[in-house]
Design a protein around this motif. Sequence first.
Motif, PDB file in Angstrom:
ATOM      1  N   THR A 106     -10.601  10.272  58.831  1.00  0.00           N
ATOM      2  CA  THR A 106     -10.126  11.660  58.864  1.00  0.00           C
ATOM      3  C   THR A 106     -10.465  12.359  60.183  1.00  0.00           C
ATOM      4  O   THR A 106      -9.757  13.286  60.593  1.00  0.00           O
ATOM      5  CB  THR A 106     -10.724  12.449  57.695  1.00  0.00           C
ATOM      6  N   THR A 121       0.290   2.680  48.674  1.00  0.00           N
ATOM      7  CA  THR A 121      -0.516   3.766  48.121  1.00  0.00           C
ATOM      8  C   THR A 121      -1.471   4.316  49.165  1.00  0.00           C
ATOM      9  O   THR A 121      -1.682   5.533  49.268  1.00  0.00           O
ATOM     10  CB  THR A 121      -1.311   3.273  46.901  1.00  0.00           C
ATOM     11  N   TYR A 127      -1.193   4.476  52.476  1.00  0.00           N
ATOM     12  CA  TYR A 127      -0.594   5.217  53.587  1.00  0.00           C
ATOM     13  C   TYR A 127       0.424   6.275  53.158  1.00  0.00           C
ATOM     14  O   TYR A 127       0.896   7.033  53.990  1.00  0.00           O
ATOM     15  CB  TYR A 127       0.087   4.263  54.553  1.00  0.00           C
ATOM     16  N   ALA A 128       0.784   6.310  51.899  1.00  0.00           N
ATOM     17  CA  ALA A 128       1.863   7.191  51.456  1.00  0.00           C
ATOM     18  C   ALA A 128       1.602   8.654  51.817  1.00  0.00           C
ATOM     19  O   ALA A 128       2.465   9.342  52.378  1.00  0.00           O
ATOM     20  CB  ALA A 128       2.077   7.050  49.954  1.00  0.00           C
ATOM     21  N   THR A 129       0.409   9.155  51.495  1.00  0.00           N
ATOM     22  CA  THR A 129       0.091  10.566  51.747  1.00  0.00           C
ATOM     23  C   THR A 129       0.085  10.875  53.233  1.00  0.00           C
ATOM     24  O   THR A 129       0.596  11.926  53.674  1.00  0.00           O
ATOM     25  CB  THR A 129      -1.267  10.924  51.131  1.00  0.00           C
ATOM     26  N   LEU A 130      -0.492   9.981  54.031  1.00  0.00           N
ATOM     27  CA  LEU A 130      -0.554  10.196  55.472  1.00  0.00           C
ATOM     28  C   LEU A 130       0.850  10.256  56.086  1.00  0.00           C
ATOM     29  O   LEU A 130       1.157  11.156  56.878  1.00  0.00           O
ATOM     30  CB  LEU A 130      -1.358   9.075  56.139  1.00  0.00           C
ATOM     31  N   GLU A 171       3.645  10.970  54.602  1.00  0.00           N
ATOM     32  CA  GLU A 171       4.309  12.191  54.140  1.00  0.00           C
ATOM     33  C   GLU A 171       3.860  13.397  54.966  1.00  0.00           C
ATOM     34  O   GLU A 171       4.669  14.266  55.313  1.00  0.00           O
ATOM     35  CB  GLU A 171       4.000  12.432  52.661  1.00  0.00           C
ATOM     36  N   SER A 172       2.585  13.447  55.312  1.00  0.00           N
ATOM     37  CA  SER A 172       2.068  14.568  56.110  1.00  0.00           C
ATOM     38  C   SER A 172       2.641  14.548  57.520  1.00  0.00           C
ATOM     39  O   SER A 172       3.038  15.588  58.055  1.00  0.00           O
ATOM     40  CB  SER A 172       0.535  14.496  56.172  1.00  0.00           C
ATOM     41  N   LYS A 190      11.277   6.692  55.492  1.00  0.00           N
ATOM     42  CA  LYS A 190      10.074   7.365  56.000  1.00  0.00           C
ATOM     43  C   LYS A 190       9.759   7.005  57.450  1.00  0.00           C
ATOM     44  O   LYS A 190       9.023   7.727  58.126  1.00  0.00           O
ATOM     45  CB  LYS A 190       8.858   7.020  55.123  1.00  0.00           C
TER      46      LYS A 190
END
Length: 457
Positions: free
Chosen positions: A172, A208, A210-213, A215-216, A252
């Motif tokens: 992070t 799972t 990397y999905a959130t990263l 999307e951001s 994506k």
Amino acid sequence: MVAPSQSPSPKMLASPRGSIHDEQGSRQQDLQTIENDLFRYVSKQPGNPFPEEYYDQGSKHARKDSGFVKSGATPEEINLYLDQYNRKRCARCTRTWQFNYGLSGILGVVILLVGYLAFQTTRTSHQFSTEVSLPLGKHVGMVQNKFPVIQQRATSDQANIIIPAYFGPEDTTSWGKVISQIKKFHNVLGFTIIINPSNGPGTTDEVTRYATLIESLAKFSNVKIIGYVHQSWGNRDITSDVDTWLSYFPGKLDGFFLDEMPSIKSVKNLSAVQNNNAYIKKKSSSNFRSKNSPLIVQNPGTEVDANFYRLSHKQDVTIILENHDIYLAQWIALERSSAYQNPSGLGMILLTVSDSEIESTVKTMLGYSRYIFATRFAEAQAYTSIASNFGTFVSAVYKYGGTGSTKKIKTTAVRVPTTKVKRPAATKSKLKAQVTKSTKRRFPTAAARRKQTSSRS
């Protein structure tokens, strides 16, 4: 009106331009002469059906009787009339000349203005080039009498920061530095981020992870997200990795980073790069985030043969230098095929750039390429974390290459040496192939490229 006499008139005693009265002669005889041929200096138009109209020899315009001297006029009256007539005629001539000269002057000014603007346009078109500025102490000697190679780029080009983000979403701290700079320079700099879970798409667990990263990152319009694929210098089939990436993150990604591109000209190497580019380019645009043709970044890490730029399916960006910053000066001294390419399609990745030299190094890099990355870390950390001088690096990129920035690279000639530049003596810090904990990425060292060259030649 008295009609002109049908018989020849007596010869006048004086010039019509002067006094027509002879003081010593007979006044009555002079007047009779005038009465018999009033308009001897105004010829009558042959065949004129209107005897009451006469024509001025100068203008050939018909004039009424009222415009001439009356019958029985005295010599003084005739002289007065002639003077008035000449003044009127001269006035018309003067106005005509004034108009002609005025029109000629206006046309001359217009022609000069058009010529000046054309000259300025031609002159300006040669000003959008680059200025080479090397870090202090890292300049190499240039042969001054060698034909100069001019690096050109439009000052309106937007610089693009390409980040080899081979660290996972769990870091992070590194991602915080990246995202804060993306927000800060949202409208003036582009960011191309290489996602690399494990030298490629990895397993289904990465979806799972990397999905959130992803999307951001996808929320920012100045960001392009590309997936890592290695080619093993053109010896590896990449189709499986490309298909896996698109199945993991449909719609994506913006394209792919194809590492370990071969640089030596051969039928096999040219065919490998051509086929890999074509396989990606032929994918439906619906597979990609931009819904346009995918972005392909090929990374040989060094100069490539000019034929790789002429492929029918060619890459969008070629990384022409990936190494320690000490090699930048030596690279500039090479006789490079990239010197004749548009810098907007070229990139550089430099390691071990000190804080004191980051600005001058960035300025030099932007003189040759538009996709750049510089870090103070060596290869062991450069790809697995973001250095503390990342913000300084991004600010320098904006200063010299961001949209709307005031300082731009100016024109200068890059001298090409006639002899090869010797490499510095080998030291304990000699580049070696490195393996990182997260990706096990093979750093494309000079030794590896020499080995590849000997095997392909």
